[in-house]
Enzyme design. Structure first.
Site, PDB file in Angstrom:
ATOM      1  N   THR A 196     -11.559  -6.147  -4.068  1.00  0.00           N
ATOM      2  CA  THR A 196     -12.012  -7.053  -3.009  1.00  0.00           C
ATOM      3  C   THR A 196     -13.210  -6.467  -2.271  1.00  0.00           C
ATOM      4  OG1 THR A 196     -10.353  -6.120  -1.493  1.00  0.00           O
ATOM      5  CG2 THR A 196      -9.765  -8.141  -2.669  1.00  0.00           C
ATOM      6  N   ASN A 237       0.830  -1.194   0.000  1.00  0.00           N
ATOM      7  CA  ASN A 237       0.000   0.000   0.000  1.00  0.00           C
ATOM      8  C   ASN A 237       0.871   1.254   0.000  1.00  0.00           C
ATOM      9  OD1 ASN A 237      -2.561  -1.353   0.175  1.00  0.00           O
ATOM     10  ND2 ASN A 237      -2.099  -1.785   2.318  1.00  0.00           N
ATOM     11  N   ASN A 258     -11.117  -2.441   5.969  1.00  0.00           N
ATOM     12  CA  ASN A 258     -11.595  -1.580   4.899  1.00  0.00           C
ATOM     13  C   ASN A 258     -13.090  -1.361   5.124  1.00  0.00           C
ATOM     14  OD1 ASN A 258      -9.134  -1.676   2.923  1.00  0.00           O
ATOM     15  ND2 ASN A 258      -9.511  -3.801   3.479  1.00  0.00           N
ATOM     16  N   CYS A 280      -5.608  -7.972  -3.370  1.00  0.00           N
ATOM     17  CA  CYS A 280      -6.026  -6.743  -4.059  1.00  0.00           C
ATOM     18  C   CYS A 280      -6.599  -7.138  -5.405  1.00  0.00           C
ATOM     19  CB  CYS A 280      -4.839  -5.799  -4.233  1.00  0.00           C
ATOM     20  SG  CYS A 280      -5.238  -4.284  -5.136  1.00  0.00           S
ATOM     21  N   CYS A 301     -12.195  -0.512  -5.351  1.00  0.00           N
ATOM     22  CA  CYS A 301     -11.536  -1.566  -4.582  1.00  0.00           C
ATOM     23  C   CYS A 301     -12.128  -2.888  -5.029  1.00  0.00           C
ATOM     24  CB  CYS A 301     -11.741  -1.357  -3.085  1.00  0.00           C
ATOM     25  SG  CYS A 301     -11.070  -2.693  -2.061  1.00  0.00           S
TER      26      CYS A 301
END
Length: 271
Positions: free
Chosen positions: A209, A65, A179, A74, A207
């Site tokens: 996932t 990240n 997240n 990811c 994103c």
């Protein structure tokens, strides 16, 4: 002067610095990610994708990240590295590569890239927590990395950065954090998602996932049916496929566009 060749790539608004690191060009991945991902003094990106040698598949992918932390998975990064492997390494359209969370099946299509994700774990529906004096209802799912899913109305008005950060740092999710995805259901076939990403520590344009987790939770709660179209903040549409048998989820696929932005060399990279 050290030179580190790289490609800038993007998938649904998630941007990455992609490097073939099989010869060990990047010596200190944490420091490198922090410096290279910086918006004004580096390339600027959500993260770094390092392609490394593998004993299990054609290569291994590591994800750093922008804050230097290493991510377990990811989805959008998977699609970028798959396109990179097809176009730059000249791999066939279908292949398997190693990631931290699992072995990933990838297929480069004429209109995008499809990857198969590991089955989700740690599924908890109908949870509650208190944030800033408010009781919030949420679901939790791990699609390689942990995700909170919160259903809302008026998605455009949600303070994703502020509320997302408060949930990400909540004591219920310590020490690893989570997240956070805010989801608005548009129909049985389509949801809209905005995501606060751990490690980037801000809202990102997409994103993979998180989109996958949001689609799966939407189906488990009866709001949607697979395949689910997911519109992200970047404006692109992802297609999430999966099979449900009760609360058992299998065959999770993430499909959407990925592209090269430019090729360059970091001249002052210390690696």
């Amino acid at each position: 002067m050290a030179q580190i060749p790289f490609f800038k790539m993007v998938a649904s608004g998630n941007d990455f610095i992609v490097i073939d690191n099989r010869t060990g060009l990047v010596k200190d991945p944490i420091r490198f990610a922090r410096e290279a991902c910086a918006a004004h003094t580096g390339v600027g990106a959500d993260g770094v994708l390092l392609l490394e040698a593998s004993k299990k598949a054609v290569f291994k992918m590591r994800i750093l990240n922008s804050d230097g932390s290493e991510a377990e998975a990811c989805g959008n990064g998977y699609r970028c590295i798959a396109l990179y492997a097809k176009k730059v390494l000249k791999l066939p359209p279908r292949f398997q590569f190693e990631a931290t969370a699992s072995l990933i099946q990838a297929e480069v299509l004429s209109h995008g890239v499809r990857v198969q994700l590991a089955p989700p774990s740690e599924l908890h529906l109908d949870q509650e927590l208190e944030v800033n004096g408010r009781r919030l209802h949420y679901a939790f799912i791990n699609t390689g990395v942990p995700h909170v899913v919160i259903f809302v109305e008026g998605l455009s008005k949600i303070d994703v950065a502020g509320l997302g950060r408060a949930i990400r740092e909540h004591r219920d999710f310590k020490p690893r954090g989570t997240n956070v995805n805010f989801v608005e259901v548009k129909s049985k076939q389509e949801i809209h998602v905005r995501t606060y990403e751990r490690g980037v520590e801000n809202e990102t344009l997409a994103c993979g996932t998180g989109s996958s987790g949001s689609a799966i939770v939407s189906a488990l709660k009866g709001y949607a049916q697979a395949p689910v179209r997911v519109k992200t903040s970047g404006g692109e549409i992802l297609s999430i496929g999966f099979t449900l048998k009760g609360r058992t989820v299998s065959g999770v696929t993430l499909e959407g566009p990925a592209q090269f932005v430019y090729e360059g060399k970091l001249l002052n990279g210390k690696g």
